[in-house]
Design an enzyme around this catalytic site. Structure first.
Site: not given
Ligand code: TTP
Ligand code: MG
Length: 369
Positions: A13, A113-114
């Site tokens: 992730d 992103d996963e």
């Molecule tokens: P996530 O992997 O949930 O968050 P992240 O990568 O920003 O942070 P983390 O370090 O905790 O993994 O989500 C991936 C992307 O999806 C994030 O960069 C932006 C988008 N996203 C949104 O647009 N709205 C949201 O509510 C969430 C949770 C994510």
């Molecule tokens: Mg992330």
């Protein structure tokens, strides 16, 4: 024989992904709070936070928060607010996924992103080797693209996913099969897939707050409260049991055939004669495409035209028509036992495919261990 409990699965992730992409093209942002927002356009301030870098998170900024609130939290701080640039993030994501794919036996991207990586063979079913592989991947990705990610390693997807969340950013969390129960125990139950607000409230009323509480709960009682499918799923999940294979997105298809019985019937042998025709047809396609399959399902359309289905997941992939016949028999047998209507049409479906060559390779490589 490769057994499902002997898998090693990773979930990668990417850290604060959209904001990290922004830092990538403008490294001067790194020390500042960065908020990437979806601007609705109604007023200059309206919209919500998509994500924020960890500097901004220290001030309490979170995904989903209204932008005006994020601005308020960052008042007097030299913060940077940027609009979402999806196309650019997708380009970065594509490059990253290409790299991750190279580290996996089987690769499944699940979002921008996963991704899940089944690395069982690559690491010779060794968690120590999996740790080395993950470390190597971190160095490689940092060098080639310049970003960090968090990774969870476990015996299945469920554990890998929860582990990936345990240490962020730039985390690496390994949960060996024997440590799964202890690892899951203190984690709030709503972190399990499928436990939303409503369900977690219901569980709380039953005294279930943590995954450990759920794991120790009477499964029969869970079935009473949530129904058979969900009740059993919750119980298994809480005990770290998860058989979902890592699957290439494009491969998650099925082959099915459906046919009408000469007359409505509840006679097992009569029904199976029809099923045999469908099975022969399916097996021809399976052999042409060199697939092996892990899931078998039946559909019965009853005399009142309601549609019912039953399915079964095998311990390991097969190509064997006899095996398919046997399972279809078993499923219809069970089905007839718990319904008393006549059947009008039947269907057989297989899914959970592996390319046959790959299945062979998996099995033989396991014999050598
Ligand atoms: P996530 O992997 O949930 O968050 P992240 O990568 O920003 O942070 P983390 O370090 O905790 O993994 O989500 C991936 C992307 O999806 C994030 O960069 C932006 C988008 N996203 C949104 O647009 N709205 C949201 O509510 C969430 C949770 C994510
Ligand atoms: Mg992330």
């Amino acid at each position: 024989m490769i057994r499902l409990q002997d898998r090693i699965v990773m979930l990668v992730d990417l850290d604060y992904f959209f904001a990290q992409c922004e830092e990538l093209r403008n490294p001067t942002l790194k020390e500042k709070p960065v908020v990437v927002g979806m601007y609705s356009g109604r007023t200059e301030e309206s919209g919500a936070v998509s994500t924020a870098n960890y500097v901004a998170r220290k001030y309490g900024v979170k995904s989903g928060m209204p932008l005006f609130l994020a601005k308020r939290k960052l008042e007097g701080v030299e913060a940077v607010f940027l609009p979402v640039d999806h196309e650019y993030y997708e380009q970065v994501s594509d490059r990253l996924m290409q790299i991750f794919r190279g580290y996996a036996d089987v690769f499944e991207q699940v979002g921008i992103d996963e991704a899940y990586l089944d690395v069982t063979e690559k690491v010779h079913v060794s968690f120590d080797e999996a740790k080395e592989l993950a470390e190597q991947m971190k160095v490689d990705v940092k060098k080639q693209v310049g970003v960090t990610f968090s990774v969870g390693v476990g015996p299945n997807k469920l554990v890998a996913k929860i582990a990936s969340d345990a240490q962020k950013p730039d985390g690496l969390t390994i949960v060996r099969a024997e440590d799964v129960k202890a690892f899951l125990q203190p984690i709030p139950v709503d972190r399990l897939l499928g436990v939303g607000k409503k369900t977690s409230k219901r569980m709380s009323e039953l005294g279930i707050e943590t995954i450990g509480n759920l794991a120790g709960f009477d499964v029969q009682k869970l079935v009473e409260v949530f129904g058979r499918t969900l009740g059993v799923y919750f119980f298994n999940a809480a005990n770290g049991v998860d058989d979902e294979p890592v699957q290439e997105a494009g491969d998650a298809e099925s082959i099915s055939r459906i046919g009408t019985l000469k007359e409505n019937s509840r006679d097992l042998e009569f029904i199976l004669t029809k099923a045999d025709e469908l099975i022969s047809d399916i097996c021809e396609e399976v052999s042409q495409k060199q697939l092996s399959f892990r899931q078998v399902g039946i559909v019965a359309i009853l005399s009142d035209l309601t549609v019912r289905s039953r399915s079964k997941t095998l311990e390991q992939p097969t190509t064997n028509p006899e095996m398919l016949r046997m399972i279809v028999r078993e499923l219809f047998e069970k089905f007839l036992a718990d319904s008393d209507l006549e059947i009008r049409r039947i269907g057989v479906k297989i899914s959970g495919f592996l390319k046959e060559e790959k299945a062979q390779k998996r099995l033989t490589s396991f014999f050598e261990n």
